[in-house]
Motif scaffolding. Structure first.
Motif, PDB file in Angstrom:
ATOM      1  N   GLY A 239      30.253 -20.543   9.300  1.00  0.00           N
ATOM      2  CA  GLY A 239      30.349 -19.721   7.776  1.00  0.00           C
ATOM      3  C   GLY A 239      29.620 -18.376   7.937  1.00  0.00           C
ATOM      4  N   GLU A 240      29.457 -17.712   9.137  1.00  0.00           N
ATOM      5  CA  GLU A 240      28.747 -16.490   9.311  1.00  0.00           C
ATOM      6  C   GLU A 240      29.913 -15.227   9.083  1.00  0.00           C
ATOM      7  OE1 GLU A 240      25.249 -17.812  12.306  1.00  0.00           O
ATOM      8  OE2 GLU A 240      26.965 -16.271  12.820  1.00  0.00           O
ATOM      9  N   LEU A 241      31.244 -15.664   9.106  1.00  0.00           N
ATOM     10  CA  LEU A 241      32.059 -14.769   8.786  1.00  0.00           C
ATOM     11  C   LEU A 241      32.700 -14.527   7.508  1.00  0.00           C
ATOM     12  CD1 LEU A 241      34.794 -15.358  11.807  1.00  0.00           C
ATOM     13  CD2 LEU A 241      32.419 -14.043  11.677  1.00  0.00           C
ATOM     14  N   ASP A 242      31.931 -15.570   6.592  1.00  0.00           N
ATOM     15  CA  ASP A 242      32.609 -15.292   5.117  1.00  0.00           C
ATOM     16  C   ASP A 242      31.841 -14.277   4.318  1.00  0.00           C
ATOM     17  OD1 ASP A 242      33.911 -17.734   5.766  1.00  0.00           O
ATOM     18  OD2 ASP A 242      32.263 -19.068   5.078  1.00  0.00           O
ATOM     19  N   TRP A 243      30.761 -13.682   4.739  1.00  0.00           N
ATOM     20  CA  TRP A 243      30.260 -12.640   3.963  1.00  0.00           C
ATOM     21  C   TRP A 243      30.086 -11.411   4.314  1.00  0.00           C
ATOM     22  CZ3 TRP A 243      25.786 -10.784   6.308  1.00  0.00           C
ATOM     23  CH2 TRP A 243      25.050 -11.688   7.582  1.00  0.00           C
ATOM     24  N   GLN A 244      30.790 -11.283   5.485  1.00  0.00           N
ATOM     25  CA  GLN A 244      31.383 -10.110   6.343  1.00  0.00           C
ATOM     26  C   GLN A 244      31.713  -8.816   5.321  1.00  0.00           C
ATOM     27  OE1 GLN A 244      32.479 -10.462  10.817  1.00  0.00           O
ATOM     28  NE2 GLN A 244      34.067 -10.952   9.354  1.00  0.00           N
ATOM     29  N   ASP A 245      32.723  -9.484   4.485  1.00  0.00           N
ATOM     30  CA  ASP A 245      33.279  -8.478   3.500  1.00  0.00           C
ATOM     31  C   ASP A 245      32.187  -8.073   2.517  1.00  0.00           C
ATOM     32  OD1 ASP A 245      35.515  -9.141   4.810  1.00  0.00           O
ATOM     33  OD2 ASP A 245      36.458 -10.120   3.073  1.00  0.00           O
ATOM     34  N   GLU A 246      31.242  -8.791   2.109  1.00  0.00           N
ATOM     35  CA  GLU A 246      30.444  -8.218   0.987  1.00  0.00           C
ATOM     36  C   GLU A 246      29.281  -7.373   2.095  1.00  0.00           C
ATOM     37  OE1 GLU A 246      28.417 -11.467  -0.549  1.00  0.00           O
ATOM     38  OE2 GLU A 246      30.096 -12.714  -0.397  1.00  0.00           O
ATOM     39  N   ALA A 247      29.004  -7.353   3.030  1.00  0.00           N
ATOM     40  CA  ALA A 247      28.103  -6.609   4.049  1.00  0.00           C
ATOM     41  C   ALA A 247      28.579  -5.319   4.031  1.00  0.00           C
ATOM     42  CB  ALA A 247      27.621  -7.122   5.124  1.00  0.00           C
ATOM     43  N   MET A 248      30.144  -5.404   4.358  1.00  0.00           N
ATOM     44  CA  MET A 248      30.858  -4.128   4.772  1.00  0.00           C
ATOM     45  C   MET A 248      32.060  -4.077   4.025  1.00  0.00           C
ATOM     46  SD  MET A 248      29.526  -2.337   7.381  1.00  0.00           S
ATOM     47  CE  MET A 248      28.314  -2.189   8.608  1.00  0.00           C
ATOM     48  N   PRO A 249      32.052  -3.615   2.995  1.00  0.00           N
ATOM     49  CA  PRO A 249      33.066  -3.765   1.924  1.00  0.00           C
ATOM     50  C   PRO A 249      34.309  -2.666   2.353  1.00  0.00           C
ATOM     51  CG  PRO A 249      31.272  -2.736   0.851  1.00  0.00           C
ATOM     52  CD  PRO A 249      30.943  -2.870   2.224  1.00  0.00           C
ATOM     53  N   ASP A 250      34.107  -1.863   2.929  1.00  0.00           N
ATOM     54  CA  ASP A 250      34.793  -0.432   3.367  1.00  0.00           C
ATOM     55  C   ASP A 250      35.552  -0.755   4.650  1.00  0.00           C
ATOM     56  OD1 ASP A 250      36.032   1.839   4.125  1.00  0.00           O
ATOM     57  OD2 ASP A 250      34.378   2.927   3.215  1.00  0.00           O
ATOM     58  N   ALA A 251      37.000  -0.938   4.677  1.00  0.00           N
ATOM     59  CA  ALA A 251      37.723  -1.125   5.742  1.00  0.00           C
ATOM     60  C   ALA A 251      37.964   0.057   6.578  1.00  0.00           C
ATOM     61  CB  ALA A 251      39.031  -1.631   5.421  1.00  0.00           C
ATOM     62  N   ALA A 252      37.967   1.179   6.122  1.00  0.00           N
ATOM     63  CA  ALA A 252      38.119   2.316   6.782  1.00  0.00           C
ATOM     64  C   ALA A 252      36.747   2.640   7.681  1.00  0.00           C
ATOM     65  CB  ALA A 252      38.351   3.384   5.927  1.00  0.00           C
ATOM     66  N   PHE A 253      35.679   2.311   6.916  1.00  0.00           N
ATOM     67  CA  PHE A 253      34.507   2.568   7.766  1.00  0.00           C
ATOM     68  C   PHE A 253      34.150   1.472   8.683  1.00  0.00           C
ATOM     69  CE2 PHE A 253      29.766   1.899   7.834  1.00  0.00           C
ATOM     70  CZ  PHE A 253      29.403   3.207   8.013  1.00  0.00           C
ATOM     71  N   VAL A 254      34.764   0.302   8.662  1.00  0.00           N
ATOM     72  CA  VAL A 254      34.673  -0.783   9.709  1.00  0.00           C
ATOM     73  C   VAL A 254      35.384  -0.208  10.923  1.00  0.00           C
ATOM     74  CG1 VAL A 254      35.229  -3.180  10.322  1.00  0.00           C
ATOM     75  CG2 VAL A 254      34.245  -2.708   8.092  1.00  0.00           C
ATOM     76  N   ARG A 255      36.696   0.194  10.580  1.00  0.00           N
ATOM     77  CA  ARG A 255      37.312   0.714  11.590  1.00  0.00           C
ATOM     78  C   ARG A 255      36.941   1.674  12.345  1.00  0.00           C
ATOM     79  NH1 ARG A 255      41.497   0.293   8.107  1.00  0.00           N
ATOM     80  NH2 ARG A 255      41.689   2.358   7.698  1.00  0.00           N
ATOM     81  N   LEU A 256      35.964   2.691  11.461  1.00  0.00           N
ATOM     82  CA  LEU A 256      35.332   3.947  12.293  1.00  0.00           C
ATOM     83  C   LEU A 256      34.127   3.264  13.218  1.00  0.00           C
ATOM     84  CD1 LEU A 256      35.550   6.898  11.842  1.00  0.00           C
ATOM     85  CD2 LEU A 256      33.410   6.612  10.283  1.00  0.00           C
ATOM     86  N   LEU A 257      33.586   2.079  12.672  1.00  0.00           N
ATOM     87  CA  LEU A 257      32.427   1.477  13.461  1.00  0.00           C
ATOM     88  C   LEU A 257      33.252   0.935  14.947  1.00  0.00           C
ATOM     89  CD1 LEU A 257      30.472  -0.231  11.020  1.00  0.00           C
ATOM     90  CD2 LEU A 257      29.979   2.024  12.063  1.00  0.00           C
ATOM     91  N   ASP A 258      34.201   0.559  14.687  1.00  0.00           N
ATOM     92  CA  ASP A 258      35.165  -0.354  15.879  1.00  0.00           C
ATOM     93  C   ASP A 258      35.436   0.955  16.910  1.00  0.00           C
ATOM     94  OD1 ASP A 258      34.870  -2.399  14.381  1.00  0.00           O
ATOM     95  OD2 ASP A 258      37.061  -2.767  14.412  1.00  0.00           O
ATOM     96  N   SER A 259      35.682   2.179  16.409  1.00  0.00           N
ATOM     97  CA  SER A 259      36.207   3.138  17.353  1.00  0.00           C
ATOM     98  C   SER A 259      34.981   3.475  18.280  1.00  0.00           C
ATOM     99  CB  SER A 259      36.508   4.529  16.478  1.00  0.00           C
ATOM    100  OG  SER A 259      35.235   5.265  16.083  1.00  0.00           O
TER     101      SER A 259
END
Lengths: 256, 256
Positions: free
Chosen positions: A204-224
DNA sequence: TGCGGGGTTGACGCTGCGTCAAGGTCAAGC
DNA sequence: GCTTGACCTTGACGCAGCGTCAACCCCGCA
């Protein structure tokens, strides 16, 4: 009668300062002689000395005029206000000194201490330097947005390193960094990652990912940052996508 | 890919600051999209965060570029130099605070404490306000040129006030201020002054005047305050000149 | 099609003068 | 009378780090 140079020297200021005070209306323009020279009297020296006395005490020139003929109450009020501003500026500079003393150089610049510690642990288990740089840069971004969340994040990441599966993954990544053409190795790495993803999902560790990182664009940036580590990362991403997983810093299971 | 606004918000700076960093070459200008918008990548965020980290620690922007890719030794040297500058600025501001706390208002502005004391004594023996203001202004000039000499000057002036002849002179001056048309009073005042001049000359007190006030133009300037006290001062000066004495702040005997 | 919220360049403002630039003035020595 | 050097004049840019218009373009949405 004085020329501007004598006026200035009597008051202990530069000629340029005197002209500046004329320009801003702090010192009245005096009469001129036949050749256009300014001719000052003794009162001008007195006024100039008073201006300097205030200016050298840190009074902004814009306030000097009012202060020169303020009643005692207004004067005292202005003085305490100026003192307040001076205190504020001193505090700011002291804060600068504090920060500058904390500055690491090069790599560790802008990286919180917890992250430095985590990166050292990564290095210790043999993660390649390119991966560590990508992690560092990503955490710089996170720390800039949510500095207060860094300790918790790092505690979590450090705990993950205790998992032998994670260590093994980094070993694989390290070998891949040296030999990115090895297709079997690439598949093995993908397997290891998916294994970890599924383990995390099961817990269940993936469930609170959205709360920790609510900004999708920001996550894409990190992925880059991850994508920039090495060309082989693109292949890896494809392999993993084929098996229904998407994302690096926030992973999701999709229909394959 | 980020627009300038998102870049700025991720790094916690204003858009204007980002453009400023472009302008001074601190942050490289990125590619533009079809409509001319700047498009940033994640590395730009990292660089921007690092710039801010240094700037917020009080590093001048002009030094940031070198610091961003300095080796540890140069970095440490620059840091200690910057810290030195910060300490200097803090000292300056503290000096301002000290001075501002000492500021009197209105009359006493720019007047050393010893002079304030002397002026109070003048007031106590009944000197007219116009005379006191002239004294005050003259001493402001002297204090601006030779601040270290003020205590000695004032000790001397205060001592003079112990002489009954001096007190009597100020009484006469005070009456003259109220009735300047009284010719007999004018002559009596002139007599009193000349009496004091001669007493000073007899004691040799006039001999070291030149050393104390080496600048003739400056002495004329001081005299101009006396002349400005009251129109009757001009008459007084004439009367005294007829008897062979010239000057207020530095007196000399001349052939009448 | 209009609107609101992005983006673009350009330019002035703030503080307290320092520092040229391009001259006119004054006193002194030849 | 001429030069020299010290002094005066106005005008304008420069400094640090952006804030704040102005005037205009671009994009998505009702």
């Amino acid at each position: 009668m004085l020329t501007i140079g004598r006026l200035a020297s009597y008051a202990g200021v530069t000629i340029r300062a005197v002209r500046h005070y004329h320009q801003i209306g702090l010192l009245p323009e005096p009469e001129r002689d036949a050749s256009g020279y300014r001719t000052y009297d003794a009162d001008a020296v007195v006024r100039l000395v008073r201006i300097r006395t205030l200016a050298e005490a840190g009074v902004p020139l814009a306030w000097v005029r009012e202060l020169l003929d303020a009643d005692p109450a207004a004067f005292a009020a202005a003085i305490s206000e100026i003192d307040r501003q001076l205190r504020t500026r001193i505090r700011t500079l002291r804060e600068h000194r504090r920060r500058i003393a904390l500055l690491g150089c090069g790599d560790s610049l802008a990286v919180p201490a917890e992250v430095v510690d985590y990166l050292d642990r990564l290095r210790a288990i043999g993660a390649p330097e390119a991966v560590i740089e990508a992690e560092r840069d990503a955490w710089i971004l996170v720390a800039a947005r949510w500095p207060e969340a860094i300790p918790a994040f790092m505690a979590d990441k450090v705990a993950q390193l205790a998992d032998p599966k994670v260590v093994r993954l980094y070993r694989l990544v390290s070998r891949l960094a040296e030999n990115s053409a090895d297709d079997a190795l690439l598949r093995e790495t993908a397997d290891a990652m998916i294994d970890l993803f599924e383990q995390a999902a099961a817990r269940g560790e993936l469930d609170w990912q959205d709360e920790a990182m609510p900004d999708a664009a920001f996550v894409r940036l990190l992925d880059s940052f991850v994508d920039g580590v090495h060309p082989a990362v693109g292949r890896l991403r494809e392999l993993i996508a084929e098996r229904g997983w998407i994302g690096w810093n926030r992973v999701e299971r999709r229909a394959p």
